[in-house]
Scaffold this motif. Structure first.
Motif, mmCIF file in Angstrom:
data_model
loop_
_atom_site.group_PDB
_atom_site.id
_atom_site.type_symbol
_atom_site.label_atom_id
_atom_site.label_comp_id
_atom_site.label_asym_id
_atom_site.label_seq_id
_atom_site.Cartn_x
_atom_site.Cartn_y
_atom_site.Cartn_z
ATOM 1 N N UNK A 1 0.830 -1.209 0.000
ATOM 2 C CA UNK A 1 0.000 0.000 0.000
ATOM 3 C C UNK A 1 0.864 1.259 0.000
ATOM 4 N N UNK A 2 1.905 1.259 -0.817
ATOM 5 C CA UNK A 2 2.851 2.367 -0.863
ATOM 6 C C UNK A 2 2.455 3.451 -1.859
ATOM 7 N N UNK A 3 1.525 3.167 -2.757
ATOM 8 C CA UNK A 3 1.162 4.105 -3.825
ATOM 9 C C UNK A 3 -0.175 4.749 -3.497
ATOM 10 N N UNK A 4 -0.238 6.077 -3.663
ATOM 11 C CA UNK A 4 -1.476 6.830 -3.470
ATOM 12 C C UNK A 4 -1.732 7.652 -4.724
ATOM 13 N N UNK A 5 -2.925 7.494 -5.304
ATOM 14 C CA UNK A 5 -3.270 8.188 -6.544
ATOM 15 C C UNK A 5 -4.583 8.925 -6.363
ATOM 16 N N UNK A 6 -4.615 10.188 -6.783
ATOM 17 C CA UNK A 6 -5.851 10.962 -6.921
ATOM 18 C C UNK A 6 -5.945 11.373 -8.374
ATOM 19 N N UNK A 7 -7.167 11.422 -8.896
ATOM 20 C CA UNK A 7 -7.323 11.747 -10.309
ATOM 21 C C UNK A 7 -8.523 12.657 -10.517
ATOM 22 N N UNK A 8 -8.585 13.250 -11.708
ATOM 23 C CA UNK A 8 -9.733 14.064 -12.106
ATOM 24 C C UNK A 8 -9.856 14.011 -13.616
ATOM 25 N N UNK A 9 -11.027 14.351 -14.092
ATOM 26 C CA UNK A 9 -11.285 14.373 -15.533
ATOM 27 C C UNK A 9 -10.811 15.703 -16.103
ATOM 28 N N UNK A 10 -10.212 15.649 -17.290
ATOM 29 C CA UNK A 10 -9.780 16.863 -17.972
ATOM 30 C C UNK A 10 -10.884 17.340 -18.903
ATOM 31 N N UNK A 11 -10.657 18.516 -19.503
ATOM 32 C CA UNK A 11 -11.672 19.074 -20.409
ATOM 33 C C UNK A 11 -11.934 18.196 -21.615
ATOM 34 N N UNK A 12 -10.905 17.501 -22.076
ATOM 35 C CA UNK A 12 -11.071 16.663 -23.271
ATOM 36 C C UNK A 12 -11.669 15.293 -22.956
ATOM 37 N N UNK A 13 -12.042 15.057 -21.698
ATOM 38 C CA UNK A 13 -12.715 13.817 -21.325
ATOM 39 C C UNK A 13 -11.790 12.699 -20.866
ATOM 40 N N UNK A 14 -10.499 12.939 -20.856
ATOM 41 C CA UNK A 14 -9.573 11.911 -20.387
ATOM 42 C C UNK A 14 -9.316 12.095 -18.896
ATOM 43 N N UNK A 15 -8.928 11.023 -18.265
ATOM 44 C CA UNK A 15 -8.653 11.054 -16.828
ATOM 45 C C UNK A 15 -7.143 11.059 -16.625
ATOM 46 N N UNK A 16 -6.668 11.959 -15.790
ATOM 47 C CA UNK A 16 -5.250 12.060 -15.475
ATOM 48 C C UNK A 16 -5.085 12.206 -13.972
ATOM 49 N N UNK A 17 -3.867 11.933 -13.518
ATOM 50 C CA UNK A 17 -3.603 12.004 -12.084
ATOM 51 C C UNK A 17 -3.348 13.440 -11.652
ATOM 52 N N UNK A 18 -3.846 13.774 -10.485
ATOM 53 C CA UNK A 18 -3.496 15.046 -9.854
ATOM 54 C C UNK A 18 -2.472 14.805 -8.756
ATOM 55 N N UNK A 19 -2.453 13.600 -8.236
ATOM 56 C CA UNK A 19 -1.513 13.226 -7.185
ATOM 57 C C UNK A 19 -1.069 11.786 -7.429
ATOM 58 N N UNK A 20 0.227 11.571 -7.424
ATOM 59 C CA UNK A 20 0.788 10.224 -7.565
ATOM 60 C C UNK A 20 1.963 10.165 -6.608
ATOM 61 N N UNK A 21 1.777 9.582 -5.455
ATOM 62 C CA UNK A 21 2.807 9.520 -4.427
ATOM 63 C C UNK A 21 3.218 8.079 -4.180
#
Length: 162
Positions: A76-96
């Protein structure tokens, strides 16, 4: 009869003398020394060292925030937060990645469908202050940018076995 042979061997300390003979042979064998900071031992292309996030050739980050690496990580070492971009793709906002928790098993690398997270051959890293062991998305992308040539060469060498 077999038990009698074992008893005689143990009484005469045959195993002890066999072990001493092996030690004596290796004691006088040629030894080699690697002068660590200047010289490094060769590493396999599959070596699992420091993590890095890769980009596409056009400069866009590869990670699509599928969170498979987070789900498969046994520590459980990886933490990811994501959000949708304007073009409809999902990208990470946080990758620790917390490197104190990480066991360098390579499951995150195997689970990634777009070959975004990789484990490089970098072994020379250390931490001096609390909190430095948590690598953020920007740090991981910087490692990926700096070592992309080495990562690509390791991937090409390992390609016939994947």
């Amino acid at each position: 009869m077999h038990a009698l042979g074992r008893w005689v061997r143990s009484l005469l300390l045959v195993e002890l003398f066999e072990g001493l003979a092996l030690t004596g042979r290796l004691f006088f064998a040629h030894k080699f020394t690697i002068r660590y900071p200047e010289e490094h031992t060769p590493k396999s292309p599959r070596y699992r060292g420091l993590h890095a996030l890769r980009r596409y050739a056009n400069g866009e980050e590869r990670c699509i925030a599928c969170k498979l690496c987070e789900a498969v990580c046994p520590a459980l070492a990886i933490t990811i937060d994501s959000e949708m971009r304007e073009d409809g793709t999902r990208r990470t906002t946080r990758y620790d990645i917390d490197l104190f928790k990480c066991v360098y098993c390579g499951l995150c690398e195997e689970a990634c469908p777009v070959d975004s997270i990789v484990l490089t051959a970098i072994t020379d890293f250390h931490f001096e202050k609390r909190g430095e062991q948590i690598y953020t998305k920007e740090m991981l992308l910087a490692f990926g940018d700096n070592y992309e040539a080495q990562i690509a060469a390791d991937r090409a060498a390992d390609a016939p076995y994947r």
